[in-house]
Design a protein around this motif. Structure first.
Motif, PDB file in Angstrom:
ATOM      1  N   CYS A   9      45.440  42.688  33.061  1.00 21.46           N
ATOM      2  CA  CYS A   9      45.136  41.254  32.987  1.00 21.46           C
ATOM      3  C   CYS A   9      45.876  40.576  31.837  1.00 21.46           C
ATOM      4  O   CYS A   9      45.878  41.070  30.716  1.00 21.46           O
ATOM      5  CB  CYS A   9      43.622  41.080  32.822  1.00 21.46           C
ATOM      6  SG  CYS A   9      43.144  39.397  32.448  1.00 21.46           S
ATOM      7  N   HIS A  10      46.491  39.435  32.121  1.00 24.45           N
ATOM      8  CA  HIS A  10      47.234  38.702  31.086  1.00 24.45           C
ATOM      9  C   HIS A  10      46.363  37.682  30.355  1.00 24.45           C
ATOM     10  O   HIS A  10      46.882  36.883  29.589  1.00 24.45           O
ATOM     11  CB  HIS A  10      48.446  38.014  31.708  1.00 24.45           C
ATOM     12  CG  HIS A  10      49.562  38.962  32.046  1.00 24.45           C
ATOM     13  ND1 HIS A  10      50.837  38.552  32.314  1.00 24.45           N
ATOM     14  CD2 HIS A  10      49.583  40.307  32.145  1.00 24.45           C
ATOM     15  CE1 HIS A  10      51.601  39.608  32.580  1.00 24.45           C
ATOM     16  NE2 HIS A  10      50.859  40.680  32.491  1.00 24.45           N
ATOM     17  N   MET A  11      45.077  37.689  30.619  1.00 25.29           N
ATOM     18  CA  MET A  11      44.125  36.817  29.922  1.00 25.29           C
ATOM     19  C   MET A  11      44.534  35.346  29.992  1.00 25.29           C
ATOM     20  O   MET A  11      44.347  34.594  29.040  1.00 25.29           O
ATOM     21  CB  MET A  11      44.005  37.238  28.445  1.00 25.29           C
ATOM     22  CG  MET A  11      43.585  38.664  28.228  1.00 25.29           C
ATOM     23  SD  MET A  11      41.885  38.993  28.687  1.00 25.29           S
ATOM     24  CE  MET A  11      41.000  38.440  27.272  1.00 25.29           C
ATOM     25  N   CYS A  12      45.094  34.939  31.137  1.00 22.00           N
ATOM     26  CA  CYS A  12      45.566  33.557  31.225  1.00 22.00           C
ATOM     27  C   CYS A  12      44.420  32.583  31.493  1.00 22.00           C
ATOM     28  O   CYS A  12      44.606  31.374  31.404  1.00 22.00           O
ATOM     29  CB  CYS A  12      46.619  33.434  32.318  1.00 22.00           C
ATOM     30  SG  CYS A  12      45.913  33.628  33.968  1.00 22.00           S
ATOM     31  N   SER A  13      43.245  33.125  31.876  1.00 17.54           N
ATOM     32  CA  SER A  13      42.019  32.341  32.071  1.00 17.54           C
ATOM     33  C   SER A  13      41.977  31.545  33.379  1.00 17.54           C
ATOM     34  O   SER A  13      41.020  30.836  33.628  1.00 17.54           O
ATOM     35  CB  SER A  13      41.763  31.396  30.888  1.00 17.54           C
ATOM     36  OG  SER A  13      42.587  30.279  30.996  1.00 17.54           O
ATOM     37  N   ARG A  14      43.002  31.645  34.223  1.00 19.98           N
ATOM     38  CA  ARG A  14      43.004  30.832  35.446  1.00 19.98           C
ATOM     39  C   ARG A  14      41.857  31.210  36.384  1.00 19.98           C
ATOM     40  O   ARG A  14      41.442  30.421  37.206  1.00 19.98           O
ATOM     41  CB  ARG A  14      44.326  31.023  36.197  1.00 19.98           C
ATOM     42  CG  ARG A  14      45.461  30.297  35.561  1.00 19.98           C
ATOM     43  CD  ARG A  14      46.728  30.561  36.343  1.00 19.98           C
ATOM     44  NE  ARG A  14      47.817  30.843  35.439  1.00 19.98           N
ATOM     45  CZ  ARG A  14      49.033  31.151  35.835  1.00 19.98           C
ATOM     46  NH1 ARG A  14      49.312  31.224  37.108  1.00 19.98           N
ATOM     47  NH2 ARG A  14      49.964  31.380  34.959  1.00 19.98           N
ATOM     48  N   CYS A  15      41.386  32.471  36.272  1.00 19.78           N
ATOM     49  CA  CYS A  15      40.333  32.898  37.203  1.00 19.78           C
ATOM     50  C   CYS A  15      38.944  32.736  36.596  1.00 19.78           C
ATOM     51  O   CYS A  15      37.949  33.072  37.236  1.00 19.78           O
ATOM     52  CB  CYS A  15      40.545  34.352  37.605  1.00 19.78           C
ATOM     53  SG  CYS A  15      40.438  35.470  36.206  1.00 19.78           S
ATOM     54  N   MET A  21      39.159  43.928  40.203  1.00 23.41           N
ATOM     55  CA  MET A  21      39.686  44.118  38.844  1.00 23.41           C
ATOM     56  C   MET A  21      38.682  44.878  37.975  1.00 23.41           C
ATOM     57  O   MET A  21      37.518  44.513  37.865  1.00 23.41           O
ATOM     58  CB  MET A  21      39.991  42.768  38.207  1.00 23.41           C
ATOM     59  CG  MET A  21      40.504  42.904  36.787  1.00 23.41           C
ATOM     60  SD  MET A  21      41.173  41.368  36.144  1.00 23.41           S
ATOM     61  CE  MET A  21      39.715  40.342  36.046  1.00 23.41           C
ATOM     62  N   LEU A  62      41.804  40.288  42.356  1.00 23.43           N
ATOM     63  CA  LEU A  62      40.739  39.876  41.431  1.00 23.43           C
ATOM     64  C   LEU A  62      39.399  40.556  41.710  1.00 23.43           C
ATOM     65  O   LEU A  62      38.707  40.985  40.787  1.00 23.43           O
ATOM     66  CB  LEU A  62      40.553  38.360  41.497  1.00 23.43           C
ATOM     67  CG  LEU A  62      41.743  37.541  40.976  1.00 23.43           C
ATOM     68  CD1 LEU A  62      41.448  36.067  41.098  1.00 23.43           C
ATOM     69  CD2 LEU A  62      42.056  37.894  39.542  1.00 23.43           C
ATOM     70  N   VAL A  92      42.929  31.448  43.450  1.00 23.58           N
ATOM     71  CA  VAL A  92      43.476  31.509  42.085  1.00 23.58           C
ATOM     72  C   VAL A  92      44.855  32.135  42.146  1.00 23.58           C
ATOM     73  O   VAL A  92      45.060  33.128  42.847  1.00 23.58           O
ATOM     74  CB  VAL A  92      42.556  32.387  41.191  1.00 23.58           C
ATOM     75  CG1 VAL A  92      43.209  32.655  39.851  1.00 23.58           C
ATOM     76  CG2 VAL A  92      41.213  31.732  41.005  1.00 23.58           C
ATOM     77  N   PRO A 111      50.140  37.958  37.380  1.00 20.38           N
ATOM     78  CA  PRO A 111      50.517  39.388  37.416  1.00 20.38           C
ATOM     79  C   PRO A 111      49.953  40.143  38.621  1.00 20.38           C
ATOM     80  O   PRO A 111      49.860  41.370  38.586  1.00 20.38           O
ATOM     81  CB  PRO A 111      49.956  39.926  36.097  1.00 20.38           C
ATOM     82  CG  PRO A 111      48.893  39.009  35.692  1.00 20.38           C
ATOM     83  CD  PRO A 111      49.186  37.674  36.307  1.00 20.38           C
ATOM     84  N   ILE A 122      47.026  40.641  40.277  1.00 22.82           N
ATOM     85  CA  ILE A 122      45.870  41.548  40.231  1.00 22.82           C
ATOM     86  C   ILE A 122      44.918  41.189  41.384  1.00 22.82           C
ATOM     87  O   ILE A 122      44.597  40.010  41.563  1.00 22.82           O
ATOM     88  CB  ILE A 122      45.127  41.398  38.887  1.00 22.82           C
ATOM     89  CG1 ILE A 122      46.067  41.729  37.736  1.00 22.82           C
ATOM     90  CG2 ILE A 122      43.892  42.293  38.832  1.00 22.82           C
ATOM     91  CD1 ILE A 122      45.530  41.382  36.381  1.00 22.82           C
ATOM     92  N   TYR A 160      38.084  39.834  31.088  1.00 24.53           N
ATOM     93  CA  TYR A 160      37.515  39.032  32.169  1.00 24.53           C
ATOM     94  C   TYR A 160      36.787  39.995  33.105  1.00 24.53           C
ATOM     95  O   TYR A 160      37.408  40.864  33.712  1.00 24.53           O
ATOM     96  CB  TYR A 160      38.614  38.251  32.907  1.00 24.53           C
ATOM     97  CG  TYR A 160      38.961  36.997  32.152  1.00 24.53           C
ATOM     98  CD1 TYR A 160      38.186  35.861  32.280  1.00 24.53           C
ATOM     99  CD2 TYR A 160      40.030  36.974  31.256  1.00 24.53           C
ATOM    100  CE1 TYR A 160      38.466  34.714  31.549  1.00 24.53           C
ATOM    101  CE2 TYR A 160      40.317  35.835  30.522  1.00 24.53           C
ATOM    102  CZ  TYR A 160      39.525  34.705  30.682  1.00 24.53           C
ATOM    103  OH  TYR A 160      39.797  33.575  29.944  1.00 24.53           O
ATOM    104  N   CYS A 189      46.862  34.393  40.401  1.00 28.65           N
ATOM    105  CA  CYS A 189      46.927  35.384  39.316  1.00 28.65           C
ATOM    106  C   CYS A 189      48.383  35.854  39.234  1.00 28.65           C
ATOM    107  O   CYS A 189      48.850  36.625  40.073  1.00 28.65           O
ATOM    108  CB  CYS A 189      45.995  36.562  39.610  1.00 28.65           C
ATOM    109  SG  CYS A 189      46.158  37.866  38.379  1.00 28.65           S
TER     110      CYS A 189
END
Ligand code: SF4
Length: 473
Positions: free
Chosen positions: A230-236, A224, A221, A213, A217, A219, A190, A215
């Motif tokens: 990044c846990h690649m959760c896509s929320r951001c 970043m 943002l 957002v 973990p 971070i 991301y 996040c």
């Protein structure tokens, strides 16, 4: 409200935005994985231990062992190199549980001791050694203790600290450090567009607000850089029109950001952890040296009438204790397992550190940051080393089931993986050395010298697998 991303959105960006919009799907997937995880670790300890006639397809305990150690964990590692920490953000049951309970927890501030950077190394080392002491790859009770214990610790951490956050994952998870290292190689990340972020402030004034957002973990943002945390959760994805899922070169994060993101604990984890302690854990059961030392010490103890170290009365949660399976550690066996793993870790780690330090010195005045940067070029070989060690469990289970064609195929793939990892590590080292040659005018000869030291480090890392696959096979 999230600001609409730029009109020319790539397919990958769209995929990130799709995941953000369908976050509930991810939550459902997490519960399915949690259910599968619970079945695999909770049922086998209450079943009788499998006998020699048990097969993957006829005995649930052997099946769970194969799925868990033979498929699940090796492919989690592989997925992180290929996709970033999607496992952590989308699939990991521990992370999901920790975040879920933290919604209802006490929400305390994260204590200072927990922020210490050394936990990632200590937690990995201790879990690896303890896993071998109680034979975690072989026995369901040991799996329940190690993985169940880790899950309970994740839940307790979630209940105590943070609100809707993954404090456990960020600071204490035993594999967080390994995943953070491997994610640096991922071709997906991301990316934060700083210009778009600044520009979004003007729009914010007009549109009045931006939805924050969460996040998990933690971070920051806006700042970043890279995919390591990044846990690649896509929320951001799409946040402020500035964050989007993008391709990148797998070398980019290590080569370009490696110096800034480098620290001594990552170096310790690569050299002493992944290429040291983990190798010791995979080696000891096939090492003739281990057997010789054990015999020597046993003879010495008997000659001197010291018998208590040869007793086998340690409970199963201290040292392996399964008399019906003829698998019992004496105090001497258990201590030697610990000694072998720690010694291997120290030996490999120190020799590798010496090689990288020579490489560093040849590039100019001593620089600890450059040392850590150069060490990161060993991440591919370190990652493949752990992948091969875990897949050795796959091989022994398949061999026990006489699936010899598959065993041969996996063994051939081992060499392919090792070759790819060596090439990738060398490529990273060349790129890193070239940066320093340019920066400090170190000269081409010094650069070649630095690379030769690095190649020596690679040969030493490979020697662990030469011993396993050729000498002790
Ligand atoms: S930066 Fe945070 S919110 Fe964005 S994808 Fe990574 S973990 Fe998720």
């Amino acid at each position: 409200m999230n600001i609409t991303p730029a009109p020319r959105t790539s397919r990958l960006e769209k995929a990130g935005h799709w995941l953000r919009r369908h976050y509930m799907v991810i939550c459902k997937v997490q519960w399915v994985v949690l259910f599968a995880y619970a079945i695999l670790i909770l049922i086998p300890p209450f079943m009788p231990l499998p006998d020699d006639a048990a097969h993957i397809w006829s005995n649930f305990t052997v099946f769970a062992q194969f799925v868990f150690w033979g498929i699940w964990w090796p492919f989690v590692l592989l997925s992180i190199v290929l996709l970033g920490r999607v496992w952590c953000g989308v699939l990991c049951p521990e992370g999901a549980l920790s975040e879920f309970v933290s919604k209802y927890g006490l929400g305390h501030a994260i204590p200072r001791w927990m922020r210490w950077g050394g936990w990632r190394f200590i937690a990995f080392g201790l879990t690896t050694i303890y896993g071998q002491m109680i034979s975690v790859y072989q026995y369901p009770k040991a799996v329940l203790l190690v993985l169940g214990g880790s899950t309970i610790a994740a839940i307790v951490t979630g209940l105590l600290y943070g609100q809707k956050k993954r404090v456990w994952c960020k600071y204490l998870c035993p594999v967080n450090g390994v995943f953070a290292l491997l994610a640096r190689l991922a071709p997906l990340h991301y990316r934060v567009d700083e210009y778009a972020w600044r520009f979004s402030y003007m729009q914010v004034e007009r549109d009045n607000h931006v939805t924050p957002v969460n996040c998990a973990p933690l971070i920051p943002l806006r700042n970043m850089k890279g995919a390591s945390a990044c846990h690649m959760c896509s929320r951001c994805s799409g946040h402020r029109g500035a964050i989007s899922l993008q391709w990148r070169s797998p070398a980019q994060e290590i080569v370009e950001l490696g110096e800034k993101g480098a620290n001594c604990w990552d170096t310790a984890l690569i050299l002493y952890g992944l290429l040291g302690i983990a190798n010791g854990a995979f080696h000891w059961s096939v090492s003739p040296l281990f057997v010789s030392v054990k015999q020597l010490l046993a003879e010495y103890l008997i000659d001197h009438d010291i018998f208590w170290p040869l007793e086998t009365n340690a409970p199963w949660f201290i040292f392996t204790h399964y008399p019906k399976q003829n698998d019992v550690f004496s105090w001497l066996d258990g201590s030697l397992v610990i000694g072998y793993i720690v010694t291997t870790g120290l030996l490999y780690g120190t020799i590798l550190l010496a090689c990288v330090a020579c490489s560093n010195l040849l590039l100019g005045r001593w620089s600890a940051l450059r040392l850590h940067h150069l060490t990161q070029a060993l991440i591919p070989i370190a990652g493949v080393s752990v992948f091969l060690g875990l897949s050795a469990t796959t091989v022994s289970l398949l061999r026990a089931d006489h699936l010899l064609l598959l065993v041969d195929l996996i063994k051939k793939l081992w060499f392919v993986f090792l070759a790819i990892a060596n090439i990738a590590s060398l490529y990273l080292a060349i790129k890193i050395v070239m940066r320093y040659i340019r920066c400090i005018s170190a000269g081409i000869l010094r650069g070649i010298g630095a690379l030769l030291c690095f190649i020596l480090a690679l040969a030493i890392a490979d020697s662990a697998w030469w011993l396993m696959l050729s000498r002790w096979a």
